[in-house]
Design an enzyme around this catalytic site. Structure first.
Site, PDB file in Angstrom:
ATOM      1  N   ASP A   1       0.842  -0.991   0.098  1.00 20.30           N
ATOM      2  CA  ASP A   1      -0.108   0.079  -0.118  1.00 20.30           C
ATOM      3  C   ASP A   1       0.894   1.225  -0.083  1.00 20.30           C
ATOM      4  O   ASP A   1       1.931   0.967   0.044  1.00 20.30           O
ATOM      5  CB  ASP A   1      -0.935   0.123   1.152  1.00 20.30           C
ATOM      6  CG  ASP A   1      -0.349  -0.273   2.416  1.00 20.30           C
ATOM      7  OD1 ASP A   1       0.881  -0.581   2.525  1.00 20.30           O
ATOM      8  OD2 ASP A   1      -0.927  -1.089   3.185  1.00 20.30           O
TER       9      ASP A   1
ATOM     10  N   ASN B   1      -7.417  -2.010  14.316  1.00 17.81           N
ATOM     11  CA  ASN B   1      -8.837  -1.970  13.872  1.00 17.81           C
ATOM     12  C   ASN B   1      -9.025  -3.329  13.080  1.00 17.81           C
ATOM     13  O   ASN B   1     -10.109  -3.536  12.598  1.00 17.81           O
ATOM     14  CB  ASN B   1      -9.426  -0.836  13.296  1.00 17.81           C
ATOM     15  CG  ASN B   1      -8.635  -0.611  11.872  1.00 17.81           C
ATOM     16  OD1 ASN B   1      -8.009  -1.437  11.411  1.00 17.81           O
ATOM     17  ND2 ASN B   1      -9.130   0.465  11.364  1.00 17.81           N
TER      18      ASN B   1
ATOM     19  N   HIS C   1      -7.470  -3.993  10.336  1.00 20.10           N
ATOM     20  CA  HIS C   1      -7.245  -3.846   8.816  1.00 20.10           C
ATOM     21  C   HIS C   1      -5.998  -4.761   8.335  1.00 20.10           C
ATOM     22  O   HIS C   1      -4.865  -4.854   9.079  1.00 20.10           O
ATOM     23  CB  HIS C   1      -7.224  -2.422   8.162  1.00 20.10           C
ATOM     24  CG  HIS C   1      -5.768  -1.619   8.767  1.00 20.10           C
ATOM     25  ND1 HIS C   1      -5.950  -0.318   8.911  1.00 20.10           N
ATOM     26  CD2 HIS C   1      -4.880  -1.831   8.973  1.00 20.10           C
ATOM     27  CE1 HIS C   1      -4.876   0.276   9.147  1.00 20.10           C
ATOM     28  NE2 HIS C   1      -4.007  -0.750   9.415  1.00 20.10           N
TER      29      HIS C   1
ATOM     30  N   GLU D   1      -9.866  -1.213   5.073  1.00 18.46           N
ATOM     31  CA  GLU D   1     -10.374  -0.596   6.339  1.00 18.46           C
ATOM     32  C   GLU D   1     -11.673  -1.412   6.564  1.00 18.46           C
ATOM     33  O   GLU D   1     -12.366  -1.808   5.596  1.00 18.46           O
ATOM     34  CB  GLU D   1     -10.604   0.935   6.437  1.00 18.46           C
ATOM     35  CG  GLU D   1      -9.169   1.570   6.206  1.00 18.46           C
ATOM     36  CD  GLU D   1      -8.660   1.769   7.428  1.00 18.46           C
ATOM     37  OE1 GLU D   1      -8.440   0.972   8.348  1.00 18.46           O
ATOM     38  OE2 GLU D   1      -8.397   3.092   7.592  1.00 18.46           O
TER      39      GLU D   1
HETATM   40  C1  GLP Z   1      -0.505   0.085   8.660  1.00 15.62           C
HETATM   41  C2  GLP Z   1      -0.445  -0.390   7.303  1.00 15.62           C
HETATM   42  C3  GLP Z   1      -0.555  -1.920   7.499  1.00 15.62           C
HETATM   43  C4  GLP Z   1       0.110  -2.424   8.820  1.00 15.62           C
HETATM   44  C5  GLP Z   1      -0.654  -1.829   9.987  1.00 15.62           C
HETATM   45  C6  GLP Z   1      -0.100  -1.932  11.016  1.00 15.62           C
HETATM   46  O1  GLP Z   1      -1.445   1.195   8.533  1.00 15.62           O
HETATM   47  N1  GLP Z   1      -1.320  -0.325   6.190  1.00 15.62           N
HETATM   48  O2  GLP Z   1       0.084  -2.663   6.362  1.00 15.62           O
HETATM   49  O3  GLP Z   1       0.114  -3.802   9.183  1.00 15.62           O
HETATM   50  O4  GLP Z   1      -0.908  -0.636   9.525  1.00 15.62           O
HETATM   51  O5  GLP Z   1       0.893  -1.327  11.500  1.00 15.62           O
HETATM   52  P1  GLP Z   1       1.934  -1.475  12.644  1.00 15.62           P
HETATM   53  O6  GLP Z   1       2.766  -2.606  12.389  1.00 15.62           O
HETATM   54  O7  GLP Z   1       2.725   0.011  12.458  1.00 15.62           O
HETATM   55  O8  GLP Z   1       1.051  -1.405  13.711  1.00 15.62           O
END
Ligand code: GLP
Length: 242
Positions: free
Chosen positions: A67, A136, A138, A143
Site C-alpha cells: 500500500d 482495527n 485492517h 479498512e
Molecule cells: C498500517 C499498514 C499495514 C500495517 C498496519 C499495522 O497502517 N497499512 O500494512 O500492517 O497498519 O501497522 P503497525 O505494524 O505499525 O502496527
C-alpha cells in the site's frame, strides 16, 4: 490458521525472517508481498543481517509493497516506499526493477491500481505475502466497513488509522494523508502463502477477532479464515486474549 506464539516481539520477527529466507532458498524467484508498519521491522532487520551473512539471496525474487499514501512521493518521509526502503530494501539485493510499489502521485489512481493488479497477476500472483494487522483489524489498508474491495483500490483512511500512522508525520494525525492505495482483499486471499505477524497488547483484540471471530467486513483480517495457508506469528502480548 497456523498460530505460533513467541516469548517476545524480537523472537517473532526473527522467526518470520527465517521463514522468508527458507522460502527463498526453496523458491529463488519467489514473489513476495511486503508490508510497512512498525511490526515487520524486526523481521526486516534480521533479513538484512541474514543477507549480509550470505544466508539469503533476493537476486531472483520479485517484491510488491502492499500500500501507499495518496499524494506522497515514494522518496518522501512518511511514504511506505521510503519506509520499506530504509528498513529492508537498502540492506538486501532485491533488483529495483522487480521491486514494485503503488505510485501515490499517480494522476489517475484507478488506472494506477489496475496497473498494479495486472502487474501482480503477470508475475503469477503473490507467492509469500507478509502481513501486519491494524489495531482495527485492517490488513494492507483494507479498512473495516460495510463492504470490502477485492482488487487494488483507493481507500479513505479512518481517523483512527491516521492517528496510528502519525509517527512519521511528526505525530500529527492531521498531517497523515486522508487516502491511500492498497491491494485488495481478493489480491491478499489469492496469495499462495500468508505469513502474518502481530506483536504487543494493542493488537490482542484484533488478533482474537481474526482467529476466533465471525467473518466480517467489519474486521477485514477475519477473512483470512477463508485462506488455507496462513501462518500467524505472535508474541505473548498479542496472543493474550486467545
Ligand atoms: C498500517 C499498514 C499495514 C500495517 C498496519 C499495522 O497502517 N497499512 O500494512 O500492517 O497498519 O501497522 P503497525 O505494524 O505499525 O502496527
Amino acid at each position: 490458521m497456523d498460530v505460533t506464539i513467541f516469548d517476545n516481539a524480537g523472537e517473532a520477527g526473527r522467526a518470520l525472517a527465517r521463514r522468508v529466507a527458507e522460502a527463498l532458498r526453496r523458491t529463488p524467484d519467489l514473489v513476495i508481498g511486503l508490508p510497512a508498519g512498525r511490526t515487520p521491522v524486526e523481521a526486516y532487520t534480521e533479513l538484512c543481517r541474514l543477507y549480509s551473512e550470505g544466508e539469503v539471496d533476493f537476486s531472483r525474487a520479485t517484491a510488491f509493497l502492499l500500500d501507499e499514501f495518496v499524494g506522497l512521493d515514494g522518496s518522501r518521509a512518511g511514504s511506505f516506499r521510503r519506509f520499506v526502503t530504509e528498513h529492508l530494501l537498502s540492506g538486501i539485493n532485491l533488483d529495483p526493477q522487480r521491486t514494485h510499489s503503488l505510485n501515490g502521485l499517480a494522476s489517475d489512481p484507478e488506472v494506477e491500481c489496475e496497473r498494479y493488479e495486472e502487474t501482480i497477476a503477470g508475475c503469477g500472483g503473490l507467492g509469500l505475502l507478509m502481513l501486519g494487522i491494524g489495531v482495527n483489524g485492517h490488513v494492507g489498508f483494507n479498512e473495516p466497513g460495510a463492504t470490502l474491495q477485492a482488487r487494488t483500490h483507493k481507500v479513505a483512511l479512518l481517523e483512527s488509522t491516521r492517528s496510528e500512522n502519525a509517527g512519521p508525520f511528526g505525530g500529527v494525525a492531521a498531517r497523515v494523508p486522508k487516502e491511500a492505495l492498497s491491494i485488495g482483499m481478493g489480491t491478499i486471499l489469492r496469495a499462495e502463502t500468508i505469513v502474518l505477524v502481530a506483536t504487543g497488547e494493542r493488537k490482542a483484540r484484533a488478533v482474537r477477532a481474526m482467529l476466533r471471530g465471525p467473518l466480517t467486513t467489519r474486521l477485514p483480517a477475519s477473512l483470512l479464515q477463508l485462506h488455507r495457508r496462513v501462518e500467524v506469528y505472535l508474541d505473548r502480548q498479542a496472543a493474550a486474549a486467545l
